[in-house]
Design an enzyme around this catalytic site. Structure first.
Site, PDB file in Angstrom:
ATOM      1  N   LYS A  37      12.531  60.521  19.325  1.00 55.02           N
ATOM      2  CA  LYS A  37      12.749  59.462  18.326  1.00 55.02           C
ATOM      3  C   LYS A  37      14.253  59.194  18.190  1.00 55.02           C
ATOM      4  O   LYS A  37      15.072  60.018  18.629  1.00 55.02           O
ATOM      5  CB  LYS A  37      12.153  59.889  16.981  1.00 55.02           C
ATOM      6  CG  LYS A  37      12.835  61.120  16.375  1.00 55.02           C
ATOM      7  CD  LYS A  37      12.059  61.663  15.196  1.00 55.02           C
ATOM      8  CE  LYS A  37      12.762  62.890  14.614  1.00 55.02           C
ATOM      9  NZ  LYS A  37      11.895  63.638  13.704  1.00 55.02           N
TER      10      LYS A  37
ATOM     11  N   TYR B 195      45.109  54.193   6.155  1.00 58.34           N
ATOM     12  CA  TYR B 195      44.714  53.715   4.818  1.00 58.34           C
ATOM     13  C   TYR B 195      44.915  54.796   3.759  1.00 58.34           C
ATOM     14  O   TYR B 195      44.584  55.957   3.977  1.00 58.34           O
ATOM     15  CB  TYR B 195      43.230  53.342   4.795  1.00 58.34           C
ATOM     16  CG  TYR B 195      42.863  52.096   5.546  1.00 58.34           C
ATOM     17  CD1 TYR B 195      43.364  50.846   5.163  1.00 58.34           C
ATOM     18  CD2 TYR B 195      41.990  52.156   6.623  1.00 58.34           C
ATOM     19  CE1 TYR B 195      42.997  49.694   5.849  1.00 58.34           C
ATOM     20  CE2 TYR B 195      41.617  51.006   7.310  1.00 58.34           C
ATOM     21  CZ  TYR B 195      42.130  49.780   6.918  1.00 58.34           C
ATOM     22  OH  TYR B 195      41.757  48.652   7.601  1.00 58.34           O
TER      23      TYR B 195
HETATM   24  C1  PLP Z   1      11.853  65.030  14.028  1.00 56.85           C
HETATM   25  C2  PLP Z   1      10.598  65.784  14.025  1.00 56.85           C
HETATM   26  C3  PLP Z   1      10.446  66.926  14.832  1.00 56.85           C
HETATM   27  C4  PLP Z   1      11.583  67.552  15.585  1.00 56.85           C
HETATM   28  O1  PLP Z   1      12.422  68.253  14.698  1.00 56.85           O
HETATM   29  P1  PLP Z   1      13.552  69.226  15.242  1.00 56.85           P
HETATM   30  O2  PLP Z   1      14.079  69.886  14.035  1.00 56.85           O
HETATM   31  O3  PLP Z   1      14.585  68.358  15.893  1.00 56.85           O
HETATM   32  O4  PLP Z   1      12.912  70.145  16.202  1.00 56.85           O
HETATM   33  C5  PLP Z   1       9.200  67.505  14.901  1.00 56.85           C
HETATM   34  N1  PLP Z   1       8.166  67.016  14.189  1.00 56.85           N
HETATM   35  C6  PLP Z   1       8.288  65.945  13.375  1.00 56.85           C
HETATM   36  C7  PLP Z   1       7.112  65.467  12.609  1.00 56.85           C
HETATM   37  C8  PLP Z   1       9.512  65.296  13.258  1.00 56.85           C
HETATM   38  O5  PLP Z   1       9.629  64.255  12.446  1.00 56.85           O
END
Ligand code: PLP
Length: 389
Positions: A39, A272
Protein backbone atom coordinates in the site's frame (compact mmCIF):
# COMPACT_ATOMS: atom_id res chain seq x y z
CA UNK A 1 22.00 9.05 -14.09
CA UNK A 2 20.38 11.57 -16.39
CA UNK A 3 20.89 15.14 -15.37
CA UNK A 4 17.13 15.69 -15.06
CA UNK A 5 17.12 13.18 -12.23
CA UNK A 6 20.12 14.60 -10.46
CA UNK A 7 18.33 16.86 -8.06
CA UNK A 8 16.89 14.74 -5.25
CA UNK A 9 16.06 11.14 -6.00
CA UNK A 10 15.17 7.91 -4.26
CA UNK A 11 16.99 4.69 -4.99
CA UNK A 12 15.02 1.51 -4.38
CA UNK A 13 17.49 -1.33 -3.98
CA UNK A 14 15.71 -4.37 -5.37
CA UNK A 15 18.56 -6.63 -4.28
CA UNK A 16 17.98 -5.57 -0.68
CA UNK A 17 14.27 -6.25 -1.17
CA UNK A 18 15.00 -9.76 -2.45
CA UNK A 19 17.34 -10.33 0.49
CA UNK A 20 14.67 -9.19 2.95
CA UNK A 21 11.97 -11.26 1.30
CA UNK A 22 14.07 -14.42 1.30
CA UNK A 23 15.20 -13.88 4.88
CA UNK A 24 11.61 -13.43 6.06
CA UNK A 25 10.39 -16.31 3.92
CA UNK A 26 12.90 -18.56 5.58
CA UNK A 27 12.00 -17.21 9.00
CA UNK A 28 8.29 -18.06 8.71
CA UNK A 29 8.82 -21.41 7.02
CA UNK A 30 7.62 -22.82 3.74
CA UNK A 31 4.19 -23.82 4.97
CA UNK A 32 3.19 -20.24 5.66
CA UNK A 33 2.02 -18.06 2.80
CA UNK A 34 3.54 -14.62 2.36
CA UNK A 35 1.59 -11.45 1.70
CA UNK A 36 3.68 -8.38 0.93
CA UNK A 37 2.05 -5.12 1.97
CA UNK A 38 2.56 -2.67 -0.90
CA UNK A 39 0.00 0.00 0.00
CA UNK A 40 0.97 3.67 -0.27
CA UNK A 41 3.16 2.95 -3.30
CA UNK A 42 4.97 0.27 -1.32
CA UNK A 43 5.63 2.71 1.53
CA UNK A 44 7.10 5.08 -1.05
CA UNK A 45 9.41 2.51 -2.66
CA UNK A 46 7.41 2.09 -5.87
CA UNK A 47 4.57 -0.45 -5.72
CA UNK A 48 4.89 -1.68 -9.29
CA UNK A 49 8.59 -2.56 -9.15
CA UNK A 50 8.33 -3.95 -5.62
CA UNK A 51 5.35 -6.09 -6.63
CA UNK A 52 7.14 -7.40 -9.72
CA UNK A 53 10.00 -8.54 -7.52
CA UNK A 54 7.68 -10.18 -5.00
CA UNK A 55 5.75 -11.90 -7.76
CA UNK A 56 8.94 -13.23 -9.30
CA UNK A 57 10.21 -14.38 -5.90
CA UNK A 58 7.06 -16.43 -5.41
CA UNK A 59 5.19 -14.39 -2.78
CA UNK A 60 1.56 -15.46 -2.45
CA UNK A 61 -0.38 -12.25 -2.03
CA UNK A 62 -0.12 -8.47 -2.11
CA UNK A 63 -2.10 -5.98 -0.06
CA UNK A 64 -3.02 -2.41 -0.90
CA UNK A 65 -5.30 0.15 0.63
CA UNK A 66 -7.63 1.11 -2.19
CA UNK A 67 -8.99 -0.06 -5.51
CA UNK A 68 -6.93 2.56 -7.34
CA UNK A 69 -3.78 1.09 -5.86
CA UNK A 70 -4.94 -2.40 -6.84
CA UNK A 71 -5.76 -1.26 -10.38
CA UNK A 72 -2.33 0.32 -10.74
CA UNK A 73 -0.84 -3.11 -10.15
CA UNK A 74 -3.26 -4.99 -12.40
CA UNK A 75 -2.80 -2.49 -15.25
CA UNK A 76 0.94 -2.96 -14.89
CA UNK A 77 0.69 -6.68 -15.39
CA UNK A 78 0.80 -7.91 -11.81
CA UNK A 79 -1.14 -11.17 -11.90
CA UNK A 80 -0.86 -12.45 -8.35
CA UNK A 81 -3.68 -12.20 -5.78
CA UNK A 82 -4.25 -8.71 -4.36
CA UNK A 83 -6.17 -7.91 -1.19
CA UNK A 84 -7.65 -4.46 -0.59
CA UNK A 85 -7.38 -3.79 3.14
CA UNK A 86 -9.45 -0.63 3.17
CA UNK A 87 -12.66 0.91 1.94
CA UNK A 88 -14.04 0.17 -1.53
CA UNK A 89 -17.40 1.71 -2.50
CA UNK A 90 -19.97 -0.86 -3.57
CA UNK A 91 -20.17 0.70 -7.04
CA UNK A 92 -16.72 -0.78 -7.67
CA UNK A 93 -17.67 -4.41 -7.07
CA UNK A 94 -17.83 -5.03 -10.82
CA UNK A 95 -14.25 -3.92 -11.23
CA UNK A 96 -13.11 -5.97 -8.26
CA UNK A 97 -14.58 -9.05 -9.88
CA UNK A 98 -13.39 -8.23 -13.38
CA UNK A 99 -9.82 -7.70 -12.22
CA UNK A 100 -9.82 -10.57 -9.72
CA UNK A 101 -9.15 -8.38 -6.70
CA UNK A 102 -9.95 -9.62 -3.19
CA UNK A 103 -11.83 -7.24 -0.90
CA UNK A 104 -11.70 -7.01 2.89
CA UNK A 105 -15.19 -7.09 4.40
CA UNK A 106 -15.22 -5.14 7.60
CA UNK A 107 -18.80 -5.33 8.88
CA UNK A 108 -22.15 -6.88 8.10
CA UNK A 109 -23.60 -3.97 6.15
CA UNK A 110 -20.59 -4.07 3.83
CA UNK A 111 -21.14 -7.79 3.32
CA UNK A 112 -24.77 -7.12 2.43
CA UNK A 113 -23.85 -4.39 -0.10
CA UNK A 114 -21.09 -6.38 -1.73
CA UNK A 115 -23.26 -9.48 -1.94
CA UNK A 116 -26.12 -7.56 -3.55
CA UNK A 117 -23.80 -6.08 -6.17
CA UNK A 118 -22.17 -9.44 -6.91
CA UNK A 119 -25.59 -11.08 -7.25
CA UNK A 120 -26.63 -8.40 -9.76
CA UNK A 121 -23.51 -9.19 -11.77
CA UNK A 122 -24.00 -12.91 -11.36
CA UNK A 123 -20.36 -13.44 -10.41
CA UNK A 124 -18.68 -14.19 -7.08
CA UNK A 125 -16.56 -11.64 -5.24
CA UNK A 126 -13.57 -12.97 -3.35
CA UNK A 127 -13.44 -11.60 0.19
CA UNK A 128 -11.44 -11.77 3.40
CA UNK A 129 -13.38 -11.12 6.60
CA UNK A 130 -11.79 -8.52 8.86
CA UNK A 131 -12.17 -9.04 12.61
CA UNK A 132 -11.63 -6.25 15.14
CA UNK A 133 -9.90 -7.97 18.05
CA UNK A 134 -8.59 -4.84 19.72
CA UNK A 135 -7.23 -2.44 17.13
CA UNK A 136 -10.58 -0.62 17.23
CA UNK A 137 -10.47 0.35 13.60
CA UNK A 138 -11.97 -1.84 10.89
CA UNK A 139 -13.59 -5.22 11.37
CA UNK A 140 -16.48 -7.09 12.94
CA UNK A 141 -16.72 -6.31 16.66
CA UNK A 142 -16.11 -9.45 18.71
CA UNK A 143 -14.82 -8.19 22.04
CA UNK A 144 -16.65 -9.19 25.26
CA UNK A 145 -20.43 -8.88 24.82
CA UNK A 146 -20.02 -8.69 21.07
CA UNK A 147 -18.53 -12.16 20.76
CA UNK A 148 -21.70 -14.10 20.03
CA UNK A 149 -23.24 -11.50 17.72
CA UNK A 150 -19.86 -11.02 16.03
CA UNK A 151 -19.43 -14.72 15.33
CA UNK A 152 -23.05 -14.96 14.21
CA UNK A 153 -22.63 -11.92 11.91
CA UNK A 154 -19.49 -13.32 10.29
CA UNK A 155 -21.11 -16.75 9.87
CA UNK A 156 -24.04 -15.10 8.10
CA UNK A 157 -21.83 -12.87 5.98
CA UNK A 158 -19.75 -15.72 4.61
CA UNK A 159 -22.96 -17.42 3.52
CA UNK A 160 -24.34 -14.43 1.63
CA UNK A 161 -24.79 -15.24 -2.04
CA UNK A 162 -21.90 -14.57 -4.39
CA UNK A 163 -19.40 -13.88 -1.61
CA UNK A 164 -16.46 -16.24 -1.69
CA UNK A 165 -14.88 -15.99 1.77
CA UNK A 166 -11.37 -17.18 1.08
CA UNK A 167 -9.82 -15.69 4.19
CA UNK A 168 -10.21 -14.07 7.58
CA UNK A 169 -7.83 -11.66 9.26
CA UNK A 170 -7.22 -9.29 12.12
CA UNK A 171 -4.69 -6.57 12.85
CA UNK A 172 -2.49 -6.18 15.94
CA UNK A 173 -2.30 -2.86 17.73
CA UNK A 174 0.87 -3.29 19.82
CA UNK A 175 2.74 -6.34 18.49
CA UNK A 176 5.73 -4.11 17.80
CA UNK A 177 5.80 -2.52 21.27
CA UNK A 178 7.95 -3.82 24.14
CA UNK A 179 6.74 -4.85 27.59
CA UNK A 180 4.56 -7.43 29.25
CA UNK A 181 1.39 -5.42 28.88
CA UNK A 182 1.72 -5.27 25.10
CA UNK A 183 2.59 -8.94 24.98
CA UNK A 184 -0.55 -9.77 26.95
CA UNK A 185 -2.63 -7.51 24.70
CA UNK A 186 -1.30 -9.16 21.54
CA UNK A 187 -1.84 -12.63 22.98
CA UNK A 188 -5.36 -11.64 23.90
CA UNK A 189 -6.02 -10.40 20.36
CA UNK A 190 -4.64 -13.62 18.93
CA UNK A 191 -6.72 -15.84 21.20
CA UNK A 192 -9.84 -13.85 20.46
CA UNK A 193 -9.12 -14.15 16.74
CA UNK A 194 -8.66 -17.91 16.84
CA UNK A 195 -11.75 -18.28 19.06
CA UNK A 196 -13.80 -16.33 16.54
CA UNK A 197 -12.51 -18.52 13.72
CA UNK A 198 -13.42 -21.66 15.67
CA UNK A 199 -16.88 -20.27 16.39
CA UNK A 200 -17.54 -19.30 12.78
CA UNK A 201 -16.16 -22.53 11.38
CA UNK A 202 -18.30 -24.66 13.65
CA UNK A 203 -21.38 -22.62 12.76
CA UNK A 204 -20.81 -22.74 9.02
CA UNK A 205 -19.18 -26.13 8.78
CA UNK A 206 -16.58 -24.72 6.40
CA UNK A 207 -12.97 -23.72 6.89
CA UNK A 208 -11.25 -20.48 5.95
CA UNK A 209 -8.44 -21.23 3.55
CA UNK A 210 -6.29 -18.29 4.65
CA UNK A 211 -6.24 -17.07 8.25
CA UNK A 212 -3.79 -14.21 8.81
CA UNK A 213 -2.78 -11.64 11.39
CA UNK A 214 1.02 -11.35 11.55
CA UNK A 215 2.24 -7.86 10.68
CA UNK A 216 5.84 -6.70 11.14
CA UNK A 217 5.67 -6.79 14.94
CA UNK A 218 4.28 -10.32 14.99
CA UNK A 219 6.69 -11.68 12.38
CA UNK A 220 9.48 -10.27 14.55
CA UNK A 221 8.13 -11.16 18.00
CA UNK A 222 5.41 -13.80 17.75
CA UNK A 223 6.38 -16.42 15.22
CA UNK A 224 3.76 -18.77 16.66
CA UNK A 225 1.07 -16.40 15.33
CA UNK A 226 1.78 -16.82 11.63
CA UNK A 227 -1.25 -19.08 10.99
CA UNK A 228 -1.67 -19.58 7.21
CA UNK A 229 -0.11 -16.34 6.00
CA UNK A 230 2.04 -13.47 7.27
CA UNK A 231 1.44 -9.86 6.32
CA UNK A 232 4.52 -7.71 6.91
CA UNK A 233 5.19 -4.33 5.38
CA UNK A 234 7.95 -2.46 7.17
CA UNK A 235 10.19 -5.51 7.62
CA UNK A 236 10.17 -6.09 3.91
CA UNK A 237 11.58 -2.60 3.41
CA UNK A 238 14.21 -3.16 6.07
CA UNK A 239 13.51 -0.46 8.67
CA UNK A 240 12.91 -0.43 12.39
CA UNK A 241 14.72 -2.14 15.25
CA UNK A 242 13.48 -5.62 14.27
CA UNK A 243 14.79 -5.31 10.74
CA UNK A 244 18.21 -4.57 12.14
CA UNK A 245 18.07 -7.58 14.47
CA UNK A 246 16.94 -9.90 11.69
CA UNK A 247 19.74 -8.76 9.39
CA UNK A 248 17.44 -7.06 6.90
CA UNK A 249 18.67 -4.24 4.70
CA UNK A 250 17.13 -0.80 4.16
CA UNK A 251 15.66 -0.78 0.65
CA UNK A 252 15.49 2.97 0.04
CA UNK A 253 18.36 5.40 -0.16
CA UNK A 254 17.35 9.01 -0.59
CA UNK A 255 19.98 11.13 -2.26
CA UNK A 256 20.47 14.71 -3.23
CA UNK A 257 23.23 17.02 -4.37
CA UNK A 258 24.82 20.23 -3.20
CA UNK A 259 23.38 22.96 -5.42
CA UNK A 260 25.12 26.03 -4.00
CA UNK A 261 27.98 26.68 -1.59
CA UNK A 262 28.58 30.00 0.17
CA UNK A 263 30.79 31.18 2.98
CA UNK A 264 29.17 33.44 5.58
CA UNK A 265 30.79 35.49 8.34
CA UNK A 266 30.12 34.95 12.03
CA UNK A 267 26.72 36.19 13.12
CA UNK A 268 24.81 35.34 9.93
CA UNK A 269 21.27 34.08 10.38
CA UNK A 270 20.43 31.15 8.08
CA UNK A 271 16.95 30.61 6.54
CA UNK A 272 13.42 31.61 7.60
CA UNK A 273 13.03 32.84 11.12
CA UNK A 274 16.75 33.06 11.68
CA UNK A 275 16.75 30.25 14.21
CA UNK A 276 20.35 29.39 13.40
CA UNK A 277 23.12 31.96 13.62
CA UNK A 278 26.68 31.21 12.58
CA UNK A 279 29.14 31.29 15.48
CA UNK A 280 32.13 31.57 13.19
CA UNK A 281 32.95 31.77 9.50
CA UNK A 282 30.71 29.06 8.08
CA UNK A 283 30.57 27.23 4.78
CA UNK A 284 26.94 26.50 3.96
CA UNK A 285 25.62 24.20 1.25
CA UNK A 286 22.11 24.44 -0.16
CA UNK A 287 20.44 21.07 -0.80
CA UNK A 288 17.40 20.89 -3.11
CA UNK A 289 15.42 18.81 -0.62
CA UNK A 290 12.67 20.48 1.34
CA UNK A 291 9.39 19.66 2.97
CA UNK A 292 7.63 19.45 -0.40
CA UNK A 293 10.00 16.59 -1.19
CA UNK A 294 9.21 14.89 2.11
CA UNK A 295 11.74 16.40 4.51
CA UNK A 296 9.77 16.72 7.75
CA UNK A 297 10.02 20.35 8.80
CA UNK A 298 10.10 19.36 12.46
CA UNK A 299 13.65 18.09 11.82
CA UNK A 300 14.81 21.68 11.21
CA UNK A 301 18.14 22.38 12.85
CA UNK A 302 18.12 18.95 14.49
CA UNK A 303 19.46 16.39 12.05
CA UNK A 304 22.49 15.79 9.86
CA UNK A 305 22.86 14.65 6.28
CA UNK A 306 25.66 12.40 5.14
CA UNK A 307 28.36 13.64 2.75
CA UNK A 308 31.40 11.85 1.40
CA UNK A 309 33.38 13.63 4.14
CA UNK A 310 31.03 12.63 6.94
CA UNK A 311 27.94 14.06 8.57
CA UNK A 312 26.97 17.67 7.88
CA UNK A 313 24.57 19.27 10.38
CA UNK A 314 21.41 20.71 8.86
CA UNK A 315 21.12 24.42 9.69
CA UNK A 316 18.09 26.66 10.06
CA UNK A 317 14.49 26.06 9.09
CA UNK A 318 13.83 23.48 6.39
CA UNK A 319 12.13 25.31 3.47
CA UNK A 320 9.59 23.97 0.99
CA UNK A 321 12.11 23.21 -1.74
CA UNK A 322 15.49 23.21 -0.04
CA UNK A 323 17.48 23.16 3.14
CA UNK A 324 20.92 24.23 4.26
CA UNK A 325 23.74 22.13 5.67
CA UNK A 326 27.02 23.07 7.32
CA UNK A 327 29.97 22.12 5.14
CA UNK A 328 32.61 23.87 7.24
CA UNK A 329 35.74 21.72 7.29
CA UNK A 330 34.58 19.60 4.37
CA UNK A 331 36.50 21.14 1.45
CA UNK A 332 35.91 18.12 -0.77
CA UNK A 333 32.15 18.54 -0.66
CA UNK A 334 31.23 21.13 -3.24
CA UNK A 335 28.60 22.03 -5.80
CA UNK A 336 27.47 18.78 -7.44
CA UNK A 337 28.61 16.49 -4.62
CA UNK A 338 26.15 13.75 -3.71
CA UNK A 339 24.48 13.78 -0.32
CA UNK A 340 22.77 10.86 1.38
CA UNK A 341 19.65 12.01 3.16
CA UNK A 342 19.02 8.54 4.53
CA UNK A 343 20.25 5.11 3.61
CA UNK A 344 23.14 2.90 4.64
CA UNK A 345 25.12 5.71 6.25
CA UNK A 346 22.41 7.94 7.65
CA UNK A 347 19.96 5.64 9.39
CA UNK A 348 16.29 6.27 8.67
CA UNK A 349 15.46 4.79 12.06
CA UNK A 350 17.52 7.48 13.77
CA UNK A 351 16.11 10.23 11.60
CA UNK A 352 12.59 9.07 12.41
CA UNK A 353 13.40 8.98 16.13
CA UNK A 354 14.75 12.55 15.93
CA UNK A 355 11.52 13.62 14.26
CA UNK A 356 9.50 11.87 16.95
CA UNK A 357 7.93 9.62 14.34
CA UNK A 358 8.27 6.19 12.76
CA UNK A 359 10.24 5.26 9.62
CA UNK A 360 6.96 4.57 7.76
CA UNK A 361 6.05 8.26 7.80
CA UNK A 362 9.32 9.36 6.27
CA UNK A 363 9.39 6.93 3.32
CA UNK A 364 5.69 7.58 2.67
CA UNK A 365 6.40 11.31 2.71
CA UNK A 366 8.90 11.13 -0.17
CA UNK A 367 6.80 13.08 -2.61
CA UNK A 368 5.99 12.66 -6.27
CA UNK A 369 8.47 15.39 -7.13
CA UNK A 370 11.22 12.94 -6.20
CA UNK A 371 12.00 10.55 -9.06
CA UNK A 372 12.52 6.90 -8.19
CA UNK A 373 15.37 4.83 -9.52
CA UNK A 374 15.56 1.06 -9.22
CA UNK A 375 18.82 -0.74 -8.55
CA UNK A 376 19.46 -4.37 -9.36
CA UNK A 377 22.83 -6.12 -9.22
CA UNK A 378 24.26 -2.77 -8.25
CA UNK A 379 23.06 -1.13 -11.49
CA UNK A 380 20.28 1.33 -12.24
CA UNK A 381 17.69 -0.71 -14.16
CA UNK A 382 14.83 1.74 -14.18
CA UNK A 383 13.87 5.32 -13.51
CA UNK A 384 10.46 6.66 -12.80
CA UNK A 385 9.37 10.26 -12.88
CA UNK A 386 6.20 10.55 -10.85
CA UNK A 387 5.06 13.88 -12.29
CA UNK A 388 2.48 14.03 -15.08
CA UNK A 389 4.58 14.68 -18.18
C1 PLP B 1 -0.21 -1.65 6.89
C2 PLP B 1 -0.76 -2.93 7.34
C3 PLP B 1 0.08 -4.04 7.54
C4 PLP B 1 1.57 -3.95 7.50
O1 PLP B 1 2.06 -3.34 8.67
P1 PLP B 1 3.61 -3.34 9.02
O2 PLP B 1 3.68 -2.77 10.37
O3 PLP B 1 4.27 -2.46 8.01
O4 PLP B 1 4.07 -4.74 8.92
C5 PLP B 1 -0.51 -5.25 7.82
N1 PLP B 1 -1.85 -5.36 7.94
C6 PLP B 1 -2.68 -4.31 7.79
C7 PLP B 1 -4.14 -4.50 7.94
C8 PLP B 1 -2.17 -3.05 7.50
O5 PLP B 1 -2.99 -2.02 7.37
Amino acid sequence: MESTLKRTWAETDLDALVHNYRTLRERVGKDVKFLGVVKADAYGHGAIEVSKVLEKEGADYLAVSSIDEAMELRLNDIKMPILILGHTPKEQVGRLIEYDITQAVTCKSKAVEYSEEAVKLGKPLKIHIKVDTGMSRLGFLVEDDHFETGVEGIAEAVNYPMLDAEGIFTHFAVSDEPGEECKAYTEHQFKLFTDVIKGVESKTGRRFKIRHCANTGAVANYLDMCLDMVRPGLLLYGYGEFAEKLGLKPVMTLKSVVSTVKIYPKGTKISYGGIFETSDTTRIGVIPYGYADGFLRCLSNKCSLYTEEGFAPQRGKICMDMCMIDLTGKPGVDVGSEIEIFGNHNSLNELAALAGTIPYEITCAVSKRVPRTYIKDGKVIGKELMLRM
